[in-house]
Design an enzyme around this catalytic site. Sequence first.
Site, PDB file in Angstrom:
ATOM      1  CG  MET A 188       5.912   2.611   5.242  1.00  0.00           C
ATOM      2  SD  MET A 188       5.905   1.742   6.849  1.00  0.00           S
ATOM      3  CE  MET A 188       6.545   0.126   6.410  1.00  0.00           C
ATOM      4  CD  GLU A 189       9.242   5.314   1.312  1.00  0.00           C
ATOM      5  OE1 GLU A 189       8.838   5.694   2.443  1.00  0.00           O
ATOM      6  OE2 GLU A 189       8.471   5.128   0.357  1.00  0.00           O
TER       7      GLU A 189
ATOM      8  CG  MET B 114      -1.892  -1.198   1.236  1.00  0.00           C
ATOM      9  SD  MET B 114      -2.931  -1.342  -0.266  1.00  0.00           S
ATOM     10  CE  MET B 114      -2.947  -3.141  -0.479  1.00  0.00           C
ATOM     11  CB  CYS B 115       4.506   1.902   0.058  1.00  0.00           C
ATOM     12  SG  CYS B 115       5.006   1.849   1.777  1.00  0.00           S
TER      13      CYS B 115
ATOM     14  CG  ASP C  37      22.918 -13.314   2.303  1.00  0.00           C
ATOM     15  OD1 ASP C  37      22.751 -14.550   2.361  1.00  0.00           O
ATOM     16  OD2 ASP C  37      23.324 -12.741   1.280  1.00  0.00           O
TER      17      ASP C  37
END
Lengths: 172, 172, 172, 172, 172, 172
Positions: free
Chosen positions: B114-115, B78-79, B129
């Site tokens: 959000m970013e 939804m961004c 990782d």
Amino acid sequence: MSEDKHLTHLNADGYARMVSVTDKGDTHRVAIAGGFIRMQPETLDAIGRGEMKKGDVIGVAQVAGIMGAKRTSDVIPMCHPLMLTGVDLDFAMQSDGIEIIATVKTIGKTGVEMEALMAVSTAALTLYDMCKAIDKEMVIERIELLAKRGGKSGDYTKEGYRGKVVGESEGD
Amino acid sequence: MSEDKHLTHLNADGYARMVSVTDKGDTHRVAIAGGFIRMQPETLDAIGRGEMKKGDVIGVAQVAGIMGAKRTSDVIPMCHPLMLTGVDLDFAMQSDGIEIIATVKTIGKTGVEMEALMAVSTAALTLYDMCKAIDKEMVIERIELLAKRGGKSGDYTKEGYRGKVVGESEGD
Amino acid sequence: MSEDKHLTHLNADGYARMVSVTDKGDTHRVAIAGGFIRMQPETLDAIGRGEMKKGDVIGVAQVAGIMGAKRTSDVIPMCHPLMLTGVDLDFAMQSDGIEIIATVKTIGKTGVEMEALMAVSTAALTLYDMCKAIDKEMVIERIELLAKRGGKSGDYTKEGYRGKVVGESEGD
Amino acid sequence: MSEDKHLTHLNADGYARMVSVTDKGDTHRVAIAGGFIRMQPETLDAIGRGEMKKGDVIGVAQVAGIMGAKRTSDVIPMCHPLMLTGVDLDFAMQSDGIEIIATVKTIGKTGVEMEALMAVSTAALTLYDMCKAIDKEMVIERIELLAKRGGKSGDYTKEGYRGKVVGESEGD
Amino acid sequence: MSEDKHLTHLNADGYARMVSVTDKGDTHRVAIAGGFIRMQPETLDAIGRGEMKKGDVIGVAQVAGIMGAKRTSDVIPMCHPLMLTGVDLDFAMQSDGIEIIATVKTIGKTGVEMEALMAVSTAALTLYDMCKAIDKEMVIERIELLAKRGGKSGDYTKEGYRGKVVGESEGD
Amino acid sequence: MSEDKHLTHLNADGYARMVSVTDKGDTHRVAIAGGFIRMQPETLDAIGRGEMKKGDVIGVAQVAGIMGAKRTSDVIPMCHPLMLTGVDLDFAMQSDGIEIIATVKTIGKTGVEMEALMAVSTAALTLYDMCKAIDKEMVIERIELLAKRGGKSGDYTKEGYRGKVVGESEGD
């Protein structure tokens, strides 16, 4: 951990590389990762109210988590591309937040830990995004590997994790 | 939180939508997010040894975090797409892990929380990782918004956060 | 249509180009597109049964449609990138299939017709994908522009379309 | 269709999942999908004039369809990633529009129906995009599976479809 | 070049960042980049024969170059996302290869040099890909900026470049 | 080159297709590509100064090259998707620029020449991007295939190339 442990993602010059797995065999792989998003009780209530209707916040996070797993090698620089053969997520609402568990499977040369962690992380961020208008104090916590099966380095189960490791014999 | 708080990302049918921000003005936006990846001391040592060479694990996580911020609207359903005008990350090695801080800026109709969270999350997953071959007990913790500036809902600073909020007047 | 109508997407050599909109002004844009997926009654029943539970097939198609709209300029070669300011979809179950309507908004130099059509198309393909195990006779039909507002070429409403065109004054 | 047909893409909680195909074998797969874009005769004329030059509208749609097929698992949430081994499209100009046929092949655990449908859909949207300046009445119609070969669920040919199913023995 | 020139893409710790352009104004930007792919005469002949038909190798490279320009900020780590307002490419067949020129425009806070270079590079790689079955000796050469207009650092024209810089007043 | 050499990427209508490799076997593949970016001495000095710190320009180009290799089939229209099993890059600073060598491996039905060329090209563009503020005269040169191993068309080594072709027996 022995003293000569080294980071295989660095080449002889100290730069990153995508480690060659060319000669590893294709084996069944399963990874399960977990995470938690801490929320205020009112936020959890608002999510619960949404569930009474046809769509819901958790449904969107579920889709985002599955699609996120598929984007792992696009987003995490040293991850090998993998053809995932199955992805599922599970959300458990608790009094202080939502627990997220993701299970990812493949048959391949490398494990799917990162894909399971990416699924959890993307689902958590999606929950955050959809609730941030009413709750600015959310925190995403304890994203971690819970279990893995397959691969040369052997099986792994986090101490204290009692979940079932979804095997290949379940008929799905 | 008032009783009639509701999740604006759900439409009248209870389904998700991308909330319309069509009529919101373009304003300067800054968001700062933080997170932490818990690691064994031997893993931190291995990362430290890497830094002596030309490339390093943290350099890769930095690039991944910046690129991850740019992928936010691709990955989080939804961004809104946004034209980011600046992204930077900061990593602080501690005795039990690495703290990650991301600062994201734009001029636009919606904030960049959000970013910034995506930058932190992607950087943390990248560290995971690159170190997972030597440490299976890592945990990604406390991904959260630390501060934001700009937008109708006003400024926000997490209680206890003492970091400088990088303003627009810094001449960069 | 006058005789000298030409395809502006072709350059002087007959090759495709992304038409320059550099000098066009930024205006409010809305586009509404529709489509239909024909299904067997049993398939519609199975979807209906799913809706009784927390997640559902239509919820996934809704998310896919929104994300698809955001990917338009990635997938359609000559589309300009646009910062969408709002996307919503509506699904209406009928006796012989499901009708899909998508509304997309932006403030920009080009219209959002393609984004609305892409949202409908992606949602329809997602419904197809989730139902194809039980129904191989599905057909996706009449994907079309229903209405658009804004831009130099003026407003457009498909003959016979009676839907409300969601304006900017709705307060969302 | 038997009464206990169910949507395998929903898990026990009613949420979507990417169905596990971990234990399915790798087999040759071919899928052929078709679709149609209805256009005004003047639009078809304009496209025809373009073909006289070096590039053309259909050439762009061809490229878009092939690239779209490769993006299927990125865009359709529950689709498994697949390594496509061949993609081709065919366009037939008719008096009232353009017929599009896409053939997709792989060797894998799941079929390529969605990839073929995505190729057709992307090609149709690309034609729409390049012609929309001169024709607002275009409609994309009857996107459907025409034939598939390979996989446990067996072969399928749409009633009335008389096209050749491009086999693996053609020497390409 | 003055002695205190420094790489603005490195932050105070020596790590990369996406330089903040938050306070720069939105201005018209044009960039033109060029490149060359050296090929054997027989390969050029084969491409020429293809042009007699409806589609052709150069048409595919044209589409790839335009789409590549749009992917620049996805692929080049420190590039800011930009809403391109126009992209065109030009190919000139010569006796020993093909010259490629790309023109990219936007209105924004940063220039589009990288987008123009990415368009040329993607088009060249696409030509390489489509011809590599018959020519393994191809070389991609002299990818460079030919001219730019707009932005605080001023206009630039490569010494010796005599091409027209496509302005905004051309009526497209 | 025989007279009937033809471009296999064109179908019978002269349009592009993704050539079917369905019936080709999976074999070990290695490709090595090289390229060069010409820079002014002051620019090389600035890069060298950066290397004294923790992060550096070349480290970013390394990451970009690896990620670029993974995006090849997304960006180059007719490239088959491939699961790369290893990617590494090497940078050699010279008096007039930087030489870039990329090695890519897979086990698959098609070679990885394009992935190696894409890695070099993306790394070169990234170096360009990070240095363009201080040097507008950079030129990217001689991007070419240096060697390949595996596949039906046999091994290839560019005349004059003396580098070791990294085999599968190196134990990585």
